[in-house]
Write a protein that holds these residues in place. Structure first.
Motif: not given
Length: 652
Positions: A237-253, A285-290
């Motif tokens: 989720i955060p990979a392609l978003l602007p720096d500085g955003l507050y993004i609580p998230h949890k990945e799993g693979d 998979g994570f590239k598609h999510i991003a």
């Protein structure tokens, strides 16, 4: 390659050498947490609803993306301003992998808020019941009977996705109790048949519960949100978003599964879950999510974008402008200044001024270096590959890779060539019918590796080096070594995987077997380690418990410049030929051989590594490197007169 899939394993190796795991400082970044108003999930006002976007175009765009890429994916989105939501395969069951750690840790904190659990209480590690490899630091440092606080375990289960920490928490809480808690939150697919399965909609439900918990229990909720916002995995989720955003998230693979669920705090905060399986690999998979995440973020920020023609080719409308700009920049490096460079920059913007000044510094450095080294550029040509474009209000952003190949010669008139690869993020604005550069952020081997702002080349001319790499056996310890370092294979590897600097059959790509650490401080040391130690394509220098790549990530000595230098010299696999500034080491260059290394020290830190890949017509060593991608670049180009160079011979 997947950048952030490798972060944790690198952290594992570093942290596992710590004397005591208990001493880890648990981060509480309360200043970064948005106000309660920003995280509201209650019914919105009528004014908010009047501002509600139509999410149908966004849903359609995501559905088309999933279909065109033949993805097996479930998506669920919820706007926190209006409670509007939509889903695509949102009730389809997927393997949850580590995303299940969100409701598990939430249950622990819920019990703590009810005074039923003390987070400072410690529980002992039972290897027979708790061991699970694959993620985290405990796998490397925990011994049977070691005790860890519940807070430490919760922190590690989230921030480093530690599997052992999670299993210890589950054993403490009881799996049946966890299942009951998840169902009470509203989960519909909860360990069906004992399997760790979930849906995108259920994962959004759990994240919504985290927000509600934080409203009711500020201190504990902030702990959990901050852990989620500072996880070492950020490939989804955060990979392609602007720096500085507050993004609580949890990945799993797991195997072909790649999942992410998170809260994105922007001007219209939202929750998003994207679950995928049947991927070629988790990186894909994570590239598609991003990419799905980026579509949603862009829509939240500017829904009007989707009223434009989705088939509009933004790059085509400014292609001629970009070509003109890069032609002028390139000619300026050769000393041709037929056009005024400043005409191509938005000098009314502070960023435009900075971009222009950067170009002037770059041109001045290169022309000064060429003069001091008696180098004449006969031709410089570029290949600009636009990777992605997007319109943001009045601006157009272009993400591109530039390959610049330079033909040069000395007084001997013998032709030489070097290549560099430059990654650009360019913001352009249109003024008076002309496209201008407002920002141009890029990694540039001509002056960006150095930490010195106004870099100045040393003044000395190249001396005539001795003929090509003669008799280095003097410094080798081959007679006492039980291994053989294959220099030619190391150089072949360096040329094949040089990245954007020169086109090979790998099409400008790094070796996909290894992580790319560019965004984590640099990939240069990781790259030279690959050249030295890849057992199949590289030099085959034997790896050991200190210097290694474990299939997921490299050890500290594998990826960190200072550590690699220390390792090579203290292990005997490397010998220091010379160390000093340009004038002090230049006379020792003839002692280098192909496959040897040059380290670059500035401000008492080694900041870069390169591998020697040949000699040019002047018998000057040329090097390859990553981060700022180089192919057969003269060894000192891009570095300051005060840079300290380490010439390191590789034994074997």
């Amino acid at each position: 390659m997947m950048l952030n899939r490798a972060i944790l394993s690198a952290v594992i190796v570093i942290i596992s050498i710590l004397v005591a795991f208990f001493a880890i400082r648990l981060p509480i970044y309360t200043s970064a947490l948005p106000s309660a108003k920003s995280v509201r999930v209650e019914k919105s006002s009528e004014e908010d609803r009047m501002l509600q976007p139509d999410y149908q175009p966004l849903k359609q765009k995501i559905a088309e993306y999933i279909s065109s890429n033949n993805l097996s994916a479930g998506v669920y989105f919820k706007d926190l301003t209006t409670n509007t939501d939509f889903g695509i395969n949102e009730n389809k069951a997927f393997t949850a992998a580590s995303t299940v750690k969100v409701p598990i840790v939430l249950y622990l904190y819920t019990l703590a808020s009810e005074k039923k659990v003390d987070l400072n209480a410690k529980i002992a590690y039972d290897k027979d019941k708790d061991f699970e490899s694959g993620a985290g630091v405990l796998e490397y440092i925990a011994k049977p009977g070691d005790k860890y606080s519940l807070r430490t375990l919760a922190n590690q289960a989230i921030t480093t996705s530690d599997n052992i920490a999670n299993r210890m928490i589950m054993r403490y809480l009881g799996k049946d109790n966890i299942i009951k808690f998840m169902k009470n939150l509203g989960g519909k697919t909860v360990y069906p048949g004992g399997k760790n399965m979930t849906t995108a909609k259920d994962m959004v439900t759990y994240m919504e519960a985290v927000i509600s918990f934080t409203k009711a229990n500020s201190e504990l909720g902030k702990m959990l949100l901050d852990d989620l916002a500072h996880t070492v995995y950020n490939s989804g989720i955060p990979a392609l978003l602007p720096d500085g955003l507050y993004i609580p998230h949890k990945e799993g693979d797991l195997h072909d599964v790649a999942n992410d669920v998170g809260i994105v705090y922007c001007q219209r905060p939202y929750i998003l879950a994207v679950l995928t399986d049947k991927n070629k690999d988790v990186e894909t998979g994570f590239k598609h999510i991003a990419r799905i995440s980026k579509m949603i973020y862009d829509y939240q920020i500017n829904p009007e974008l989707f009223t434009m023609s989705n088939n509009e080719d933004i790059s085509a409308s400014i292609k001629s402008s970009l070509k003109n700009i890069f032609d002028v920049k390139t000619k300026a490096l050769t000393g041709i200044t037929e056009k005024n460079l400043k005409d191509f920059f938005d000098l009314s913007s502070i960023y435009g001024k900075y971009a222009y000044e950067h170009e002037i510094r770059r041109i001045n450095y290169v022309t000064s270096w060429a003069k001091k080294r008696n180098v004449h550029f006969s031709n410089i040509y570029i290949d600009l590959r636009i990777i992605y474009t997007e319109r943001k209000g009045e601006s157009v952003w272009i993400y591109a890779v530039e390959t610049m190949n330079a033909n040069y010669e000395y007084d001997d008139n013998n032709k030489n060539l070097f290549g560099i690869g430059i990654r650009h993020a360019i913001e352009m604005v249109q003024k008076d019918g002309k496209w201008l550069i407002k920002r141009d952020w890029y990694t540039d081997p001509l002056d960006e590796d150095t930490t010195i702002h106004d870099v100045t080349p040393a003044s000395t001319l190249y001396s005539q080096a001795q003929a090509a790499f003669q008799n280095l056996a003097i410094q080798q310890k081959a007679n006492s070594n039980t291994y053989r370092y294959d220099r030619e294979k190391a150089v072949k590897y360096a040329d094949m995987y040089n990245g954007g600097a020169y086109r090979t059959e790998k099409n400008h790509r790094y070796n996909q077997k290894y992580p790319d650490y560019t965004a984590l401080g640099g990939d240069c040391t990781n790259f030279v380690s690959q050249c030295l130690g890849d057992p199949e394509e590289g030099g085959g220098l034997p790896q050991d418990y200190t210097w290694f790549f474990n299939g997921k990530a490299g050890s500290k000595a594998w990826v960190q410049a200072d550590s690699l230098a220390s390792y090579l010299l203290y292990s005997g696999k490397g010998s220091l030929i010379a160390k000093g500034n340009y004038e002090e080491v230049e006379k020792h260059l003839s002692s280098l051989s192909i496959g040897d290394l040059i380290a670059y020290e500035e401000k008492n830190d080694i900041v870069h590594f390169a591998i020697v890949t040949g000699l040019n017509s002047k018998s000057i060593p040329v090097v390859n490197s990553h981060t700022s991608d180089r192919y057969h670049v003269p060894w000192d180009l891009g570095w300051d007169k005060k840079t300290v160079f380490w010439l390191i011979h590789i034994n074997g």
